[in-house]
Design an enzyme around this catalytic site. Structure first.
Site, PDB file in Angstrom:
ATOM      1  N   HIS A 253       0.768  -1.180   0.145  1.00  0.00           N
ATOM      2  CA  HIS A 253       0.048  -0.086   0.079  1.00  0.00           C
ATOM      3  C   HIS A 253       0.895   1.279  -0.173  1.00  0.00           C
ATOM      4  O   HIS A 253       0.269   2.169  -0.151  1.00  0.00           O
ATOM      5  CB  HIS A 253      -1.278   0.131   1.179  1.00  0.00           C
ATOM      6  CG  HIS A 253      -0.434   0.440   2.584  1.00  0.00           C
ATOM      7  ND1 HIS A 253      -1.150   1.103   3.543  1.00  0.00           N
ATOM      8  CD2 HIS A 253       0.848   0.414   3.035  1.00  0.00           C
ATOM      9  CE1 HIS A 253      -0.460   1.521   4.300  1.00  0.00           C
ATOM     10  NE2 HIS A 253       0.774   1.118   4.323  1.00  0.00           N
ATOM     11  N   ASP A 254       2.035   1.057   0.260  1.00  0.00           N
ATOM     12  CA  ASP A 254       3.146   2.305   0.212  1.00  0.00           C
ATOM     13  C   ASP A 254       3.460   2.903  -1.106  1.00  0.00           C
ATOM     14  O   ASP A 254       4.104   3.780  -1.533  1.00  0.00           O
ATOM     15  CB  ASP A 254       4.269   1.977   0.934  1.00  0.00           C
ATOM     16  CG  ASP A 254       4.054   2.111   2.545  1.00  0.00           C
ATOM     17  OD1 ASP A 254       3.157   2.844   3.193  1.00  0.00           O
ATOM     18  OD2 ASP A 254       4.826   1.496   3.323  1.00  0.00           O
ATOM     19  N   GLU A 281      -3.056  -6.401   4.133  1.00  0.00           N
ATOM     20  CA  GLU A 281      -3.291  -5.081   3.660  1.00  0.00           C
ATOM     21  C   GLU A 281      -4.949  -4.878   4.064  1.00  0.00           C
ATOM     22  O   GLU A 281      -5.742  -5.574   4.362  1.00  0.00           O
ATOM     23  CB  GLU A 281      -3.196  -4.773   2.248  1.00  0.00           C
ATOM     24  CG  GLU A 281      -1.692  -5.091   1.813  1.00  0.00           C
ATOM     25  CD  GLU A 281      -0.900  -3.829   1.966  1.00  0.00           C
ATOM     26  OE1 GLU A 281      -1.383  -2.885   2.811  1.00  0.00           O
ATOM     27  OE2 GLU A 281       0.343  -3.809   1.599  1.00  0.00           O
ATOM     28  N   GLU A 309      -4.491   2.577  -1.152  1.00  0.00           N
ATOM     29  CA  GLU A 309      -5.277   1.309  -0.630  1.00  0.00           C
ATOM     30  C   GLU A 309      -5.952   0.655  -1.744  1.00  0.00           C
ATOM     31  O   GLU A 309      -6.151   1.410  -2.792  1.00  0.00           O
ATOM     32  CB  GLU A 309      -6.561   1.671   0.493  1.00  0.00           C
ATOM     33  CG  GLU A 309      -5.559   2.307   1.739  1.00  0.00           C
ATOM     34  CD  GLU A 309      -4.641   1.189   2.440  1.00  0.00           C
ATOM     35  OE1 GLU A 309      -4.669   0.219   2.359  1.00  0.00           O
ATOM     36  OE2 GLU A 309      -3.682   2.017   2.967  1.00  0.00           O
TER      37      GLU A 309
END
Length: 349
Positions: A253-254, A281, A309
C-alpha cells in the site's frame, strides 16, 4: 447509499451543522495532538484531576488549558465531573501511552508538522497525481525520515503499535501451520515476526528490511540466533530465497502499481514454487461509507507517499500481473479492515 437531495431541494439546518463539524475537524485533530504532547491522558489515568493541578504538572497556562480540556470534553474524550475537574472517557483512554498498542505514536506522526504541511497541499496531489510530501519538503517521506531521527523513531513506534494491534487477529484468523521458514519483508524491528515465532516454536524466521532499519532489531528479542536471521537490503533489489512463506504487511500500500509490481516480481523470482505470499493489507469495501476507515488511509497514502489502498479486485489484478494467483482472502476482523491476501505462483497448483 443516500441518493442525495432532489433537484431544487435546499439543505436542511442539520446539514449545515454537519458540514461545519466536518470543516472544523482539523481543530479536534490539533487539540488531540496537544493533549498527547502534554501527556494529559496519562496524567488522568489514575482518576479525575483539577485543571489547575494539570496546568502545574504540564507547565501550561491554566485558563487556556481549561479551554482546551472543555473542548476535548465536547468531543467526547473527557468528562468535566465537577467545575474544572476532568476525567477520561473510554474514548479518551485510547490516547494513554501506557496501554497495549497505544495510539499515541500515530497521533504524533500523523499530526506532526511535516505531515501537516503535506496535507495543506492536497490540491497539488489531486491535480497532478503526485504525492504532496515531496512537493512540500523537496524529498520523499522515507528519505525525510532518514534525516530526522526523532520523527523516524515516532514512525517506527507507529509501525510497532500497528503490528501489535494486528498480531492477535492475525494468529486467530490465519493458520500458519506447515510453514517451516518464513520471511517478513519490510518487517521493521520484527514485532510481527516475533509474534508468529512465539506461537510456532519449530518455525524459522528471517527479518528483512533496509540496513538502517534492521540495525535497531534484536535477534534475542525476535527469537534468538538459532531461530531467526536478520538480513539488511532493499526489496527493490533482492529478496531472501528458499522460504515457505513471505509476509508483506502494509508494504504494497506504500507504492503505486509500477513500484508494487517491481517488488512482487522480485519476490516471485526469489521464492520456490511451493511457497505462499501473504499480503496483509486493508480492503476497500464496495460501499464508500462502509469503507471510510480505509479511505482515510488511502488519502494518507495519496498525500504522503506514492501508494494507495486497494479493493479485492485490484489486489487480484496486481498479483496476476506479477505472476501470482490469488488463492483466498482471509478477513482479520480487527476493526481496521485488514485481511490476508494469500497468493501462490501462477505456474503452481
Amino acid at each position: 447509499m443516500d441518493a442525495g437531495i432532489s433537484p431544487g431541494q435546499s439543505p436542511a439546518p442539520q446539514d449545515f451543522a454537519q458540514i461545519f463539524r466536518l470543516i472544523g475537524g482539523y481543530r479536534i485533530s490539533q487539540a488531540l495532538r496537544v493533549a498527547v504532547e502534554l501527556g494529559i491522558p496519562d496524567h488522568l489515568a489514575a482518576g479525575p484531576r483539577h485543571c489547575d493541578d494539570l496546568a502545574t504538572t504540564t507547565g501550561s497556562h491554566a485558563p487556556t488549558l481549561y479551554r482546551l480540556l472543555r473542548f476535548l470534553a465536547g468531543a467526547g474524550l473527557l468528562d468535566e465531573t465537577s467545575p474544572k475537574q476532568f476525567a477520561l472517557t473510554p474514548l479518551g483512554s485510547t490516547l494513554r501511552a501506557d496501554i497495549p498498542a497505544s495510539i499515541c505514536p500515530v497521533v504524533r506522526l500523523w499530526l506532526s508538522e511535516s505531515h501537516w504541511q503535506s496535507w495543506s497541499h492536497l490540491l497539488h496531489s489531486v491535480q497532478t497525481g503526485q504525492h504532496a510530501f515531496d512537493y512540500a519538503h523537496g524529498t520523499g517521506v522515507f528519505d525525510y525520515l532518514r534525516e530526522d531521527a526523532e520523527l523516524s523513531a515516532i514512525f517506527n513506534a507507529t509501525m510497532t503499535t500497528s503490528s501489535a494491534r494486528l498480531a492477535t487477529a492475525l494468529l486467530k484468523h490465519y493458520d500458519f501451520h506447515g510453514i517451516g521458514r518464513i520471511v517478513d519483508i519490510g518487517g521493521g524491528h520484527g514485532f510481527t515476526l516475533t509474534t508468529i515465532l512465539a506461537d510456532h516454536p519449530t518455525m524459522q524466521g528471517v527479518l528483512f528490511d533496509l540496513p538502517d532499519v534492521v540495525a535497531g532489531a534484536s535477534l534475542e528479542a525476535i527469537g534468538g540466533k538459532n531461530r531467526c536471521e536478520i538480513i539488511g537490503g532493499s526489496f527493490f533489489e533482492t529478496i531472501p530465497a528458499d522460504a515457505d512463506a513471505y509476509i508483506l504487511k502494509q508494504i504494497i500500500h506504500d507504492w503505486d502499481d509500477e513500484q508494487s509490481l517491481a517488488i512482487l516480481r522480485n519476490l516471485r523470482a526469489a521464492m520456490p514454487g511451493h511457497a505462499r505470499v501473504l499480503l496483509i493489507e486493508r480492503r476497500i469495501e464496495p460501499d464508500h461509507r462502509d469503507a471510510m476507515r480505509v479511505l482515510h488511509i488511502d488519502m494518507e497514502m495519496l498525500v504522503n507517499v506514492s501508494g494507495m489502498e486497494r479493493t479485492d479486485a485490484e489486489y487480484r489484478s496486481l498479483l496476476e500481473q506479477a505472476g501470482f494467483r490469488l488463492a483466498r482472502v482471509v478477513p482479520l476482523l480487527d476493526g481496521a479492515g485488514f485481511a490476508v491476501f494469500e497468493a501462490m505462483r501462477s505456474d503452481t497448483n
